[in-house]
Design an enzyme around this catalytic site. Structure first.
Site, PDB file in Angstrom:
ATOM      1  CG  HIS A 191      80.984 103.712  53.324  1.00  8.43           C
ATOM      2  ND1 HIS A 191      80.845 104.904  54.006  1.00  8.43           N
ATOM      3  CD2 HIS A 191      80.027 103.709  52.364  1.00  8.43           C
ATOM      4  CE1 HIS A 191      79.825 105.580  53.486  1.00  8.43           C
ATOM      5  NE2 HIS A 191      79.326 104.879  52.494  1.00  8.43           N
ATOM      6  CE  LYS A 215      82.970  80.317  41.099  1.00  9.30           C
ATOM      7  NZ  LYS A 215      81.689  80.116  41.642  1.00  9.30           N
ATOM      8  NE  ARG A 223      81.169  63.255  47.944  1.00  9.49           N
ATOM      9  CZ  ARG A 223      79.974  63.749  48.215  1.00  9.49           C
ATOM     10  NH1 ARG A 223      79.224  64.206  47.239  1.00  9.49           N
ATOM     11  NH2 ARG A 223      79.517  63.791  49.441  1.00  9.49           N
ATOM     12  CD1 TRP A 247      88.254  69.021  51.169  1.00  7.15           C
ATOM     13  CD2 TRP A 247      87.337  68.996  53.203  1.00  7.15           C
ATOM     14  NE1 TRP A 247      88.192  70.314  51.617  1.00  7.15           N
ATOM     15  CE2 TRP A 247      87.642  70.331  52.865  1.00  7.15           C
ATOM     16  CE3 TRP A 247      86.750  68.742  54.448  1.00  7.15           C
ATOM     17  CZ2 TRP A 247      87.379  71.401  53.707  1.00  7.15           C
ATOM     18  CZ3 TRP A 247      86.496  69.813  55.291  1.00  7.15           C
ATOM     19  CH2 TRP A 247      86.806  71.125  54.922  1.00  7.15           C
ATOM     20  CG  ASN A 273      81.069  61.877  53.180  1.00  8.84           C
ATOM     21  OD1 ASN A 273      80.108  62.023  52.437  1.00  8.84           O
ATOM     22  ND2 ASN A 273      81.707  62.905  53.671  1.00  8.84           N
ATOM     23  N   GLY A 274      81.817  62.135  56.664  1.00  5.51           N
ATOM     24  CA  GLY A 274      81.009  62.815  57.679  1.00  5.51           C
ATOM     25  C   GLY A 274      81.861  63.179  58.881  1.00  5.51           C
ATOM     26  CE  LYS A 320      80.246  71.179  41.937  1.00  2.68           C
ATOM     27  NZ  LYS A 320      80.360  72.610  41.681  1.00  2.68           N
ATOM     28  CB  CYS A 344      84.983  62.174  52.358  1.00  4.15           C
ATOM     29  SG  CYS A 344      86.068  62.885  53.583  1.00  4.15           S
ATOM     30  CD  GLU A 393      84.738  79.036  44.643  1.00  5.36           C
ATOM     31  OE1 GLU A 393      84.026  78.346  45.361  1.00  5.36           O
ATOM     32  OE2 GLU A 393      84.425  79.316  43.462  1.00  5.36           O
ATOM     33  CD  GLU A 403      79.456  82.937  41.786  1.00  4.31           C
ATOM     34  OE1 GLU A 403      79.368  82.983  43.022  1.00  4.31           O
ATOM     35  OE2 GLU A 403      79.768  81.903  41.172  1.00  4.31           O
TER      36      GLU A 403
HETATM   37  C1  G6P Z   1      81.011  74.532  48.271  1.00  9.00           C
HETATM   38  C2  G6P Z   1      81.263  74.574  46.778  1.00  9.00           C
HETATM   39  C3  G6P Z   1      80.609  75.819  46.197  1.00  9.00           C
HETATM   40  C4  G6P Z   1      79.124  75.851  46.537  1.00  9.00           C
HETATM   41  C5  G6P Z   1      78.893  75.733  48.043  1.00  9.00           C
HETATM   42  C6  G6P Z   1      77.425  75.489  48.351  1.00  9.00           C
HETATM   43  O1  G6P Z   1      81.694  75.557  48.897  1.00  9.00           O
HETATM   44  O2  G6P Z   1      82.650  74.572  46.512  1.00  9.00           O
HETATM   45  O3  G6P Z   1      80.763  75.817  44.794  1.00  9.00           O
HETATM   46  O4  G6P Z   1      78.573  77.045  46.090  1.00  9.00           O
HETATM   47  O5  G6P Z   1      79.612  74.609  48.566  1.00  9.00           O
HETATM   48  O6  G6P Z   1      77.071  74.241  47.844  1.00  9.00           O
HETATM   49  P1  G6P Z   1      75.636  73.799  47.369  1.00  9.00           P
HETATM   50  O7  G6P Z   1      75.852  72.412  46.820  1.00  9.00           O
HETATM   51  O8  G6P Z   1      74.774  73.797  48.583  1.00  9.00           O
HETATM   52  O9  G6P Z   1      75.183  74.748  46.342  1.00  9.00           O
END
Ligand code: G6P
Length: 611
Positions: A507, A488, A27, A73, A99-100, A606, A2, A491, A484
């Site tokens: 396995h 990506k 956000r 969000w 937000n929270g 994010k 949010c 996501e 990673e």
């Molecule tokens: C969310 C974001 C990711 C990020 C993760 C951890 O899931 O979409 O891109 O890696 O949070 O966030 P941070 O800000 O703690 O790296």
């Protein structure tokens, strides 16, 4: 999650707020709303993006000198018009953005219902503003005092801003666990979840701390604690510019951020690494440096992509510093009664510096006497402030939800820390130390070279864009890169993808391999190269479609793989900085070709400020 924005001053508040919400849309983006004084206190809200809200209010005279806005969000209650913020109190006199998460909202709601309160939405936030009003009415106190009393009974996390029908010259805000920055202008104030909506108006900011309440009235900002102690606002100067938060000609923020990596890594190393003098200096690590040098073990805490950076660091620290490392998901660590001893060293990695689980995990570690080193991107963020010491990644604002340049900047900082420790402990020879430093300095050029693969990767993306699954395999330092790469892809393209250590494939995942399964190998020349080559053969034998990221000039793998992507050679320990680049581009192009919203993928946010 949010995003919240509020304004009070002489400008048109709704313009500042809508623009600000667009900057904060990373956000959360399932619904948005705004409350302004345009002949009365009015709320406008709409399911969808900020653009949908704009369309919804087209033609409405929104002119106002004060206002609050929110991009959501969803946590409590599905994304729809009613659950969108701002929420009104029972009488309609107060409007609030939040937000929270309010953890005791159910019991508060029950009480309020028994007193006759009627709720329109399913949100915890609406309960909060009803609760504030209930205290305000019953105690006969000022609104500011009612907010304070209510917050002392609320359990959970919040960043809130409230305006009241009775006083269009007053804006009240508070925070606990969710970020809130106050921009200080000439008799005007801007409130936002981060500095991006503020930066074009002022670079003077006050970061509100947990358990603080801000009251802005008649051009003056007053801050007090939840315990009613007045504080002097501490004004800091922001160090970001407008270009850093705009797309700069790129189609998406994510692509811009991928291409920014040579620069962000150079920025990250600037003034810190000097191979000629043979030095690594991290200004933020000095008082507690000895703790790091004498650590018997290091615990790394992080979430998401940052956790992957932590896994790479584990290889680095163990190989070069000979310190045992445990890499933990912050969300698991905080709840599993971990063994933490006085003086234990914790490194927390976070792009946003606001991830709720990471914050809670370091709070726990700190309470047991651990020393916390923060590796954060967002300057002044909660994690950065809560850490004893640390090093910023200096990657600049990352707007695309899928993290790219923050990841490589994290790897850079963690490598620098590990090299410094290894050198100062005398674990590596001076010549090896120089070699690593020199190599680190070449990484921006090598990434530049890897970025030239963009068109080639676009072609490969066309071929695989309709795949339903992907496997990513790597060993050693490249194993976290496989994780990673898979993250990506899932996501932003919504293709199911899994990352595995290549040897573990036997396995389980090997059962998935058939002529339709793309398998991405990160198979650069390193100490596990021969083993990875055998793993490629195993996939080939089962007709899997191999895409291999290899070191330039590799003569063997091109004979086996259907597609090869050649990246420049570098030291094994630094290879993740280079080998991840094609995987970022592959995910990006596949997502674009599938028509996905790359910068704002569904359901993601994010900054995850709820647990
Ligand atoms: C969310 C974001 C990711 C990020 C993760 C951890 O899931 O979409 O891109 O890696 O949070 O966030 P941070 O800000 O703690 O790296």
């Amino acid at each position: 999650m949010c995003g919240i924005v509020a304004y009070i001053g002489q400008r048109d508040a709704h313009e500042v707020i809508i623009k600000g919400l667009k900057r904060l849309e990373y956000r959360g983006y399932d619904s948005a709303g705004i409350a302004v004084f345009n002949g009365g206190l009015n709320v406008y809200k709409k399911k969808g993006k900020v653009a949908d809200l704009e369309a919804h209010v087209e033609g409405v005279a929104l002119s106002s000198k004060i206002g609050i806005g929110h991009t959501r969000w969803a946590t409590h209650g599905e994304p729809n018009d009613v659950n969108a913020h701002p929420h009104l109190s029972g009488s309609g006199k107060l409007a609030m953005i939040h937000n929270g998460i309010i953890e005791n909202y159910a019991s508060l709601k029950k009480d309020l219902i028994s007193k006759g309160h009627v709720f329109e939405s399913d949100t915890d936030s609406e309960v909060m503003i009803h609760f504030i009003e209930d205290i305000w009415e019953n105690e006969g106190c000022s609104l500011e005092e009612a907010v304070r009393l209510a917050l002392n009974k609320i359990i959970g996390a919040y960043a809130i801003a409230i305006i009241s029908k009775d006083n269009p010259n007053q804006l009240i805000a508070a925070r606990k666990g969710s970020p809130l920055v106050i921009g200080v202008g000439e008799k005007e104030f801007f409130l936002a979840s981060d500095a991006t909506p503020i930066v074009e108006y002022t670079n003077e900011v006050v970061y509100l701390n947990d358990l603080e309440i801000a009251v802005i009235e008649n051009g003056e900002l007053k801050i007090k604690t939840n315990e009613d102690t007045a504080l002097t606002p501490y004004i800091q100067t922001l160090d970001i510019n407008l270009e850093a938060i705009e797309k700069g000609g790129y189609e998406h923020f994510m692509l811009k951020e991928i291409f920014e990596q040579p620069k962000s890594i150079s920025d990250c190393m600037r003034g810190r690494v000097n191979s000629q003098n043979g030095t690594v200096k991290l200004g933020g690590i000095y008082e507690y440096k000895n703790k790091l040098l004498s650590a018997e073990r290091i615990i790394i805490l992080a979430c998401g992509t940052s956790w992957h950076a932590g896994l790479v660091a584990e290889y680095f620290f163990e190989e070069y510093c000979r310190i045992p490392v445990e890499v933990e998901y912050a969300s698991e660590f905080r709840y599993r009664k971990p063994v933490i001893k006085e003086g234990d060293v914790v490194i927390v990695i976070s792009q946003s510096g606001e991830t709720a689980d990471s914050l809670a995990a370091i709070e726990l570690a700190k309470s047991k006497g651990a020393i916390i080193f923060g590796v954060c991107n967002a300057v002044g963020s909660s994690i950065a402030r809560m850490s004893h010491e640390g090093a910023y990644t200096h990657a600049g604002p990352e707007i695309g939800v899928a993290s790219t340049k923050a990841f490589t900047a994290q790897l850079t900082v963690l490598s620098m820390i590990a090299m410094m420790v290894a050198h100062e402990k005398g674990n590596i020879t001076v010549s090896r130390f120089h070699e690593l430093l020199t190599e680190l300095e070449t990484i921006p050029q090598k990434i530049e070279k890897a970025l030239e693969l963009n068109d080639e990767i676009k072609v490969i993306s066309e071929i695989f864009k309709d795949a339903r699954n992907f496997l990513y395999l790597g060993r050693g330092y490249n194993f976290p890169v496989a994780l990673e790469g898979a993250l990506k892809l899932k996501e932003i393209s919504y293709i199911h993808a899994e990352g595995y250590p290549a040897a573990e494939m036997k396995h389980g995942p090997i059962a998935l391999i058939d002529e339709e399964m793309p398998v991405v190998f990160i198979a650069t020349r390193d100490s596990s190269y021969d083993k990875v080559v055998s793993n490629i053969q195993e996939v080939k034998a089962r007709k899997g479609r191999v895409i291999a990221v290899v070191t330039e000039g590799d003569a063997l793998i091109p004979k086996m793989a259907e597609f090869v992507i050649e990246v420049p050679a570098t030291d094994e320990a630094l290879m993740p900085l280079v080998s991840v680049i094609p995987l970022q581009l592959l995910a990006y192009h596949i997502a674009v070709l599938r028509g996905c919203n790359v910068d704002q993928p569904r359901n993601l946010a994010k900054s995850v400020t709820v647990e």
